[in-house]
Design an enzyme around this catalytic site. Structure first.
Site, PDB file in Angstrom:
ATOM      1  N   GLU A 176       0.808  -1.224   0.000  1.00 54.17           N
ATOM      2  CA  GLU A 176       0.000   0.000   0.000  1.00 54.17           C
ATOM      3  C   GLU A 176       0.842   1.275   0.000  1.00 54.17           C
ATOM      4  O   GLU A 176       0.777   2.090   0.939  1.00 54.17           O
ATOM      5  CB  GLU A 176      -0.962   0.013   1.194  1.00 54.17           C
ATOM      6  CG  GLU A 176      -1.916  -1.170   1.214  1.00 54.17           C
ATOM      7  CD  GLU A 176      -2.937  -1.090   2.347  1.00 54.17           C
ATOM      8  OE1 GLU A 176      -2.875  -0.142   3.150  1.00 54.17           O
ATOM      9  OE2 GLU A 176      -3.798  -1.976   2.424  1.00 54.17           O
ATOM     10  N   GLU A 396      -5.201  -8.532   0.872  1.00 51.05           N
ATOM     11  CA  GLU A 396      -5.862  -8.174   2.131  1.00 51.05           C
ATOM     12  C   GLU A 396      -7.338  -7.946   1.868  1.00 51.05           C
ATOM     13  O   GLU A 396      -7.718  -7.285   0.881  1.00 51.05           O
ATOM     14  CB  GLU A 396      -5.305  -6.870   2.728  1.00 51.05           C
ATOM     15  CG  GLU A 396      -4.015  -7.002   3.468  1.00 51.05           C
ATOM     16  CD  GLU A 396      -3.550  -5.677   4.058  1.00 51.05           C
ATOM     17  OE1 GLU A 396      -4.398  -4.848   4.438  1.00 51.05           O
ATOM     18  OE2 GLU A 396      -2.328  -5.490   4.130  1.00 51.05           O
TER      19      GLU A 396
HETATM   20  O1  IFM Z   1      -4.234  -2.872   9.196  1.00 47.87           O
HETATM   21  C1  IFM Z   1      -4.181  -2.385   7.897  1.00 47.87           C
HETATM   22  C2  IFM Z   1      -3.003  -2.965   7.149  1.00 47.87           C
HETATM   23  O2  IFM Z   1      -1.815  -2.730   7.809  1.00 47.87           O
HETATM   24  C3  IFM Z   1      -2.918  -2.347   5.778  1.00 47.87           C
HETATM   25  N1  IFM Z   1      -4.167  -2.450   5.074  1.00 47.87           N
HETATM   26  C4  IFM Z   1      -5.362  -2.064   5.772  1.00 47.87           C
HETATM   27  C5  IFM Z   1      -5.421  -2.736   7.131  1.00 47.87           C
HETATM   28  C6  IFM Z   1      -6.707  -2.326   7.873  1.00 47.87           C
HETATM   29  O3  IFM Z   1      -6.706  -0.948   8.066  1.00 47.87           O
END
Ligand code: IFM
Length: 490
Positions: A176, A396
């Site tokens: 990210e 994710e």
């Molecule tokens: O916890 C975070 C993660 O570190 C990165 N993506 C989003 C998740 C939830 O906010």
């Protein structure tokens, strides 16, 4: 709705392809703890979380879920789930404390042990090199807005690749970079907490450069069969209305949230509209000859992190008209809002006068993020069309809810199960529609340090009592194990 969308989700139709990778994901600073052990030095998150008012309740990652000391127990949990893959990140300041120079073997040993434990359990390790924990010394030298940080990152990639490359076959350079650049350097709600829009644009470019340099560095040291990827939190951006003005707002956010990474990395170019939209801020002269060729070094797959969609509308010069019928403005999602509840600068440089974020309708998670699985389907099928040769992984997806262990010790989280079911169904629909999705990684294995929200938000499918470090498997974990066991949704 297409014919594919309309098909009922029967057991047979929701079976995922053979070889589909079922995983969970975590990140070093969010779970490891042991912040000052075995030679680890502070990262920007250690510094940021210590600064008053930056993180809810003054929480830090000093202990987190104590995974550094409970790794065996956590691998046993993974084995119990039946996952095929586990995505974790390496802490840069644990293995190369100052961000330059030689590696610290004790730090690398932790990851060697973790990888060995995973392989023994029959679980494929998926390594992320950067999940936001820049060594503080590199931030002191200028951080990601400084070009040299990209070179430092490539050196660190070499260290990690040499240490783990014989056993780790799947590598992710960055997690990210949008959040790291724009929440870290523009809105300042993430470490290092700077509020300089130009620094954020420079950081975004240096992330692209760092990614490309790291891909080259990894290819030099990894066995040929290794798979190299990066993970983006792409924004599923929708217009409030199908008007030319709102569609232009979508275009702006798509440029700054998505194409700022997709175009350099997959096409070796910067979006022209992005350069125009930000012309009053920068001439982009920090992009040097050859940078975009470096950024577009070929990779083997793309990771997508998705939680909720983004709805935008054009800012109108006549506020009474623009706001009629709308709810309160939403500064965006995915950490765009300040967890302390105060006003913060926009993480969207150059759009502030033109774009307003609007809350999407529907139920919300404990993060106040809307639950909308169609956004994931939209993103995946968009990538199918735009990058037809690139395999995708959902690296994710998950949700925070206010879970607690009841007197019998059980943690019932039906809302999380519903969220996961809807999103897995969306992945399944995307695959049925011809999208090359190779895996799904649930965020997260454990309740953990949710950045500026500290420990107030629980994303885990395993509950962590942070006072005792006791782990309790939530209903959602049992549900996910059953999905993995049958290879699809029931
Ligand atoms: O916890 C975070 C993660 O570190 C990165 N993506 C989003 C998740 C939830 O906010």
């Amino acid at each position: 709705m297409t014919a594919v969308d309309a098909r009922p989700q029967t057991t047979t139709e929701s079976r995922f392809p053979r070889g589909f990778r079922w995983g969970t994901a975590t990140a070093a600073y969010q779970i490891e703890g042991a912040a000052a052990e075995d030679g680890r030095t502070p990262s920007i998150w250690d510094t940021f979380s210590r600064a008053p008012g930056r993180v809810r309740n003054g929480d830090t990652g000093d202990i987190a879920a104590d995974h550094y000391h409970r790794m065996d127990e956590d691998v046993a949990l993974l084995k119990g789930l039946g996952v095929t893959d586990y995505r974790f990140s390496v802490s840069w300041p644990r293995v190369q404390p100052t961000g330059r120079g030689p590696a610290v073997q004790r730090g690398l040993d932790f990851y060697r042990r973790l990888v060995d434990a995973l392989l023994t359990a029959g679980i494929r390790p998926v390594v992320t090199l950067y999940h936001w924990d820049l060594p503080q010394e590199l931030e002191d030298a200028g951080g990601w807005p400084q070009r040299d940080t990209a070179g430092r990152f490539a050196e660190y990639a070499t260290i990690a690749g040499e240490a783990l490359g014989d056993r780790v076959t799947t590598w992710t350079t960055l997690n990210e970079p949008w959040c790291a650049a724009f929440l870290g350097y523009a809105s300042g709600v993430h470490a290092p907490g700077r509020t300089d829009p130009v620094a954020a644009l420079r950081a975004a470019h240096h992330f692209n450069l760092a990614h490309g340099l790291a891909v080259r560095a990894l290819r030099d040291v990894l066995p040929r069969k290794s798979e190299i990827s990066l993970t983006l939190n792409l924004h599923a951006v929708r217009p409030l209305r199908e008007t030319p003005a709102d569609l232009d707002a979508v275009r702006r956010i798509d440029a700054l949230g998505n194409r700022i990474f997709l175009d350099p990395i997959f096409h070796g170019r910067l979006p022209e509209d992005l350069i125009e939209d930000t012309a009053s801020l920068t001439d982009w002269s920090f992009v040097h000859d050859g940078d975009l060729a470096t950024a577009s070094e070929p990779i083997d797959s793309l990771g997508i992190n998705y939680y909720s969609p983004t709805v935008v509308t054009a800012v109108s010069p006549a506020p009474a008209t623009a706001t009629s019928g709308l709810s309160d403005p939403d500064p965006g999602h995915d950490h765009d809002h300040d967890p302390t509840g105060t006003d913060v600068p926009s993480p969207w440089p150059g759009t502030e006068e033109r774009v307003r974020f609007v809350p999407a309708p529907g139920p919300r998670t404990a993060m106040d993020w809307p639950v909308d699985a169609d956004g994931l389907y939209e993103l995946l099928t968009r990538l199918r069309d735009e990058l037809p040769r690139t395999p995708l992984m959902v690296t994710e997806n998950g949700a925070a809810y206010d879970d607690y262990a009841d007197p019998s010790g059980a943690v019932h989280d039906p809302e999380r199960v519903a969220y996961l079911r809807a999103h897995l169904a969306a992945v399944h629909r995307a695959i049925a529609a011809g999208t090359r999705v190779r895996g799904y990684f649930l965020w997260s294995l454990l309740d953990n340090f949710e950045w500026a929200y500290g420990y107030s938000k629980r994303f885990g499918i395993v509950h962590v009592d942070f006072a005792t470090q006791r782990r309790t498997v939530k209903d959602s974990a049992r549900w996910y194990a059953a999905v993995i066991g049958r290879g699809g949704l029931a």
